[in-house]
Design a protein around this motif. Structure first.
Motif, PDB file in Angstrom:
ATOM      1  N   PHE A 142       0.830  -1.209   0.000  1.00  0.00           N
ATOM      2  CA  PHE A 142       0.000   0.000   0.000  1.00  0.00           C
ATOM      3  C   PHE A 142       0.863   1.257   0.000  1.00  0.00           C
ATOM      4  N   VAL A 143       1.947   1.230   0.780  1.00  0.00           N
ATOM      5  CA  VAL A 143       2.862   2.375   0.830  1.00  0.00           C
ATOM      6  C   VAL A 143       3.462   2.625  -0.544  1.00  0.00           C
ATOM      7  N   LEU A 144       3.872   1.558  -1.207  1.00  0.00           N
ATOM      8  CA  LEU A 144       4.498   1.691  -2.521  1.00  0.00           C
ATOM      9  C   LEU A 144       3.493   2.098  -3.594  1.00  0.00           C
ATOM     10  N   SER A 145       2.318   1.519  -3.554  1.00  0.00           N
ATOM     11  CA  SER A 145       1.352   1.756  -4.636  1.00  0.00           C
ATOM     12  C   SER A 145       0.775   3.165  -4.623  1.00  0.00           C
ATOM     13  N   GLU A 146       0.764   3.817  -3.457  1.00  0.00           N
ATOM     14  CA  GLU A 146       0.169   5.146  -3.358  1.00  0.00           C
ATOM     15  C   GLU A 146       1.143   6.281  -3.655  1.00  0.00           C
ATOM     16  N   ALA A 147       2.436   5.963  -3.792  1.00  0.00           N
ATOM     17  CA  ALA A 147       3.433   7.016  -4.008  1.00  0.00           C
ATOM     18  C   ALA A 147       3.326   7.617  -5.409  1.00  0.00           C
ATOM     19  N   GLU A 148       3.681   8.888  -5.497  1.00  0.00           N
ATOM     20  CA  GLU A 148       3.689   9.606  -6.776  1.00  0.00           C
ATOM     21  C   GLU A 148       5.102   9.869  -7.268  1.00  0.00           C
ATOM     22  N   HIS A 149       6.079   9.664  -6.383  1.00  0.00           N
ATOM     23  CA  HIS A 149       7.486   9.848  -6.727  1.00  0.00           C
ATOM     24  C   HIS A 149       8.285   8.728  -6.062  1.00  0.00           C
ATOM     25  N   TYR A 150       9.243   8.165  -6.816  1.00  0.00           N
ATOM     26  CA  TYR A 150      10.091   7.087  -6.301  1.00  0.00           C
ATOM     27  C   TYR A 150      11.553   7.433  -6.566  1.00  0.00           C
ATOM     28  N   PHE A 151      12.363   7.415  -5.506  1.00  0.00           N
ATOM     29  CA  PHE A 151      13.808   7.569  -5.625  1.00  0.00           C
ATOM     30  C   PHE A 151      14.426   6.238  -5.193  1.00  0.00           C
ATOM     31  N   VAL A 152      15.102   5.562  -6.111  1.00  0.00           N
ATOM     32  CA  VAL A 152      15.655   4.251  -5.809  1.00  0.00           C
ATOM     33  C   VAL A 152      17.174   4.304  -5.907  1.00  0.00           C
ATOM     34  N   PHE A 153      17.834   4.101  -4.771  1.00  0.00           N
ATOM     35  CA  PHE A 153      19.284   4.037  -4.721  1.00  0.00           C
ATOM     36  C   PHE A 153      19.723   2.572  -4.819  1.00  0.00           C
ATOM     37  N   LYS A 154      20.970   2.325  -4.605  1.00  0.00           N
ATOM     38  CA  LYS A 154      21.527   0.984  -4.794  1.00  0.00           C
ATOM     39  C   LYS A 154      20.809  -0.063  -3.934  1.00  0.00           C
ATOM     40  N   LEU A 155      20.420  -1.156  -4.584  1.00  0.00           N
ATOM     41  CA  LEU A 155      19.827  -2.311  -3.906  1.00  0.00           C
ATOM     42  C   LEU A 155      20.606  -3.559  -4.318  1.00  0.00           C
ATOM     43  N   LEU A 156      20.884  -4.435  -3.354  1.00  0.00           N
ATOM     44  CA  LEU A 156      21.686  -5.622  -3.643  1.00  0.00           C
ATOM     45  C   LEU A 156      20.871  -6.916  -3.619  1.00  0.00           C
ATOM     46  N   LEU A 157      19.918  -7.016  -2.714  1.00  0.00           N
ATOM     47  CA  LEU A 157      19.196  -8.270  -2.538  1.00  0.00           C
ATOM     48  C   LEU A 157      18.094  -8.435  -3.584  1.00  0.00           C
ATOM     49  N   LYS A 158      17.972  -9.651  -4.071  1.00  0.00           N
ATOM     50  CA  LYS A 158      16.989  -9.938  -5.119  1.00  0.00           C
ATOM     51  C   LYS A 158      15.571  -9.616  -4.662  1.00  0.00           C
ATOM     52  N   SER A 159      15.245  -9.928  -3.423  1.00  0.00           N
ATOM     53  CA  SER A 159      13.892  -9.674  -2.932  1.00  0.00           C
ATOM     54  C   SER A 159      13.550  -8.187  -2.958  1.00  0.00           C
ATOM     55  N   ASP A 160      14.545  -7.334  -2.659  1.00  0.00           N
ATOM     56  CA  ASP A 160      14.316  -5.888  -2.686  1.00  0.00           C
ATOM     57  C   ASP A 160      14.164  -5.383  -4.119  1.00  0.00           C
ATOM     58  N   LYS A 161      15.019  -5.872  -4.997  1.00  0.00           N
ATOM     59  CA  LYS A 161      14.955  -5.444  -6.399  1.00  0.00           C
ATOM     60  C   LYS A 161      13.647  -5.897  -7.047  1.00  0.00           C
ATOM     61  N   ASP A 162      13.225  -7.101  -6.727  1.00  0.00           N
ATOM     62  CA  ASP A 162      11.975  -7.619  -7.290  1.00  0.00           C
ATOM     63  C   ASP A 162      10.776  -6.790  -6.819  1.00  0.00           C
ATOM     64  N   LYS A 163      10.811  -6.373  -5.557  1.00  0.00           N
ATOM     65  CA  LYS A 163       9.690  -5.591  -5.007  1.00  0.00           C
ATOM     66  C   LYS A 163       9.575  -4.249  -5.727  1.00  0.00           C
ATOM     67  N   ILE A 164      10.701  -3.590  -5.931  1.00  0.00           N
ATOM     68  CA  ILE A 164      10.686  -2.305  -6.633  1.00  0.00           C
ATOM     69  C   ILE A 164      10.332  -2.492  -8.104  1.00  0.00           C
ATOM     70  N   ALA A 165      10.814  -3.573  -8.697  1.00  0.00           N
ATOM     71  CA  ALA A 165      10.506  -3.846 -10.103  1.00  0.00           C
ATOM     72  C   ALA A 165       9.014  -4.005 -10.321  1.00  0.00           C
ATOM     73  N   GLY A 166       8.311  -4.467  -9.290  1.00  0.00           N
ATOM     74  CA  GLY A 166       6.867  -4.591  -9.394  1.00  0.00           C
ATOM     75  C   GLY A 166       6.165  -3.258  -9.529  1.00  0.00           C
ATOM     76  N   VAL A 167       6.877  -2.189  -9.172  1.00  0.00           N
ATOM     77  CA  VAL A 167       6.306  -0.839  -9.270  1.00  0.00           C
ATOM     78  C   VAL A 167       6.778  -0.126 -10.529  1.00  0.00           C
ATOM     79  N   ILE A 168       8.094  -0.170 -10.782  1.00  0.00           N
ATOM     80  CA  ILE A 168       8.631   0.659 -11.869  1.00  0.00           C
ATOM     81  C   ILE A 168       9.082  -0.134 -13.087  1.00  0.00           C
ATOM     82  N   GLY A 169       8.974  -1.472 -13.027  1.00  0.00           N
ATOM     83  CA  GLY A 169       9.291  -2.259 -14.212  1.00  0.00           C
ATOM     84  C   GLY A 169      10.538  -3.115 -14.066  1.00  0.00           C
ATOM     85  N   GLU A 170      10.491  -4.313 -14.604  1.00  0.00           N
ATOM     86  CA  GLU A 170      11.590  -5.269 -14.449  1.00  0.00           C
ATOM     87  C   GLU A 170      12.850  -4.855 -15.200  1.00  0.00           C
ATOM     88  N   GLU A 171      12.732  -3.988 -16.179  1.00  0.00           N
ATOM     89  CA  GLU A 171      13.918  -3.614 -16.956  1.00  0.00           C
ATOM     90  C   GLU A 171      14.948  -2.872 -16.113  1.00  0.00           C
TER      91      GLU A 171
END
Length: 201
Positions: A142-171
């Motif tokens: 819910f926190v992620l889906s309601e945001a209007e702006h996303y700033f994504v810095f370095k992420l290393l763990l697959k689970s974190d990257k996958d979660k963000i990819a669900g919002v801004i795209g797998e590419e």
């Protein structure tokens, strides 16, 4: 200046995420000084050098200060112990007011009832919400889906990257672990993805 390229209104929802030391705090500190009425919630007590006008360790003191201060303020709330019931009461009381920007630093909780209400309905009352955290994997959708702006810095763990990819795209996944310090990817649904070099912070 970054704020001239990425303009964020005081009542909007923002997500900042990334591993420790990646640059989240530098970015957050830049923006939090731009708004006239700020409540900064700092459960780890790591931001005592911010330019606050009032410091509180009790959520009731925060509410009292907002109630009596109709003008400019920067309230730094550093709870002695962060409790769901206190946070819920704080959010419920803040919803009675208007025109403020709330920063929540490193809160990985599932949104309590009134926190959820602030996220969902605060914009029309002029209440902005910034969520800053290290591990997207543990953050409620819910926190992620309601945001209007996303700033994504370095992420290393697959689970974190996958979660963000669900919002801004797998590419975006391959480049997230290769970002330099202070380098980030910015995403806004209407504009797509933008990339910023470290010196542009």
């Amino acid at each position: 200046m970054l704020d001239q390229v990425i303009s964020i209104k005081s009542n909007e929802r923002v997500v900042i995420c990334g591993k420790t030391g990646s640059g989240k705090s530098v970015l957050m500190r830049k923006y939090c000084r731009m708004y006239a009425r700020v409540i900064f919630i700092d459960p780890k007590h790591e931001n005592g050098d911010l330019p606050y006008t009032f410091q509180a360790h009790d959520h009731k003191k925060v509410i009292e200060e907002v109630a009596k201060n109709q003008d400019i303020f920067f309230i730094l709330y550093q709870p002695i112990q962060f409790k769901d019931e206190d946070f819920n009461e704080l959010c419920a009381q803040l919803f009675k007011y208007k025109d403020m920007t709330i920063f929540l630093d490193e809160i990985l909780l599932k949104p309590v009832d009134w926190h959820r209400t602030l996220i969902r309905m605060g914009r029309r009352k002029g209440i902005g919400m910034w969520h800053i955290f290290q591990r997207p994997h543990f953050v409620d959708n819910f926190v992620l889906s309601e945001a209007e702006h996303y700033f994504v810095f370095k992420l290393l763990l697959k689970s974190d990257k996958d979660k963000i990819a669900g919002v801004i795209g797998e590419e975006i996944i391959p480049e997230l672990e290769n970002l330099e310090q202070y380098q980030f990817v910015y995403y806004k649904p209407q504009k797509g993805i933008m990339r910023f070099k470290p010196l542009e912070i």
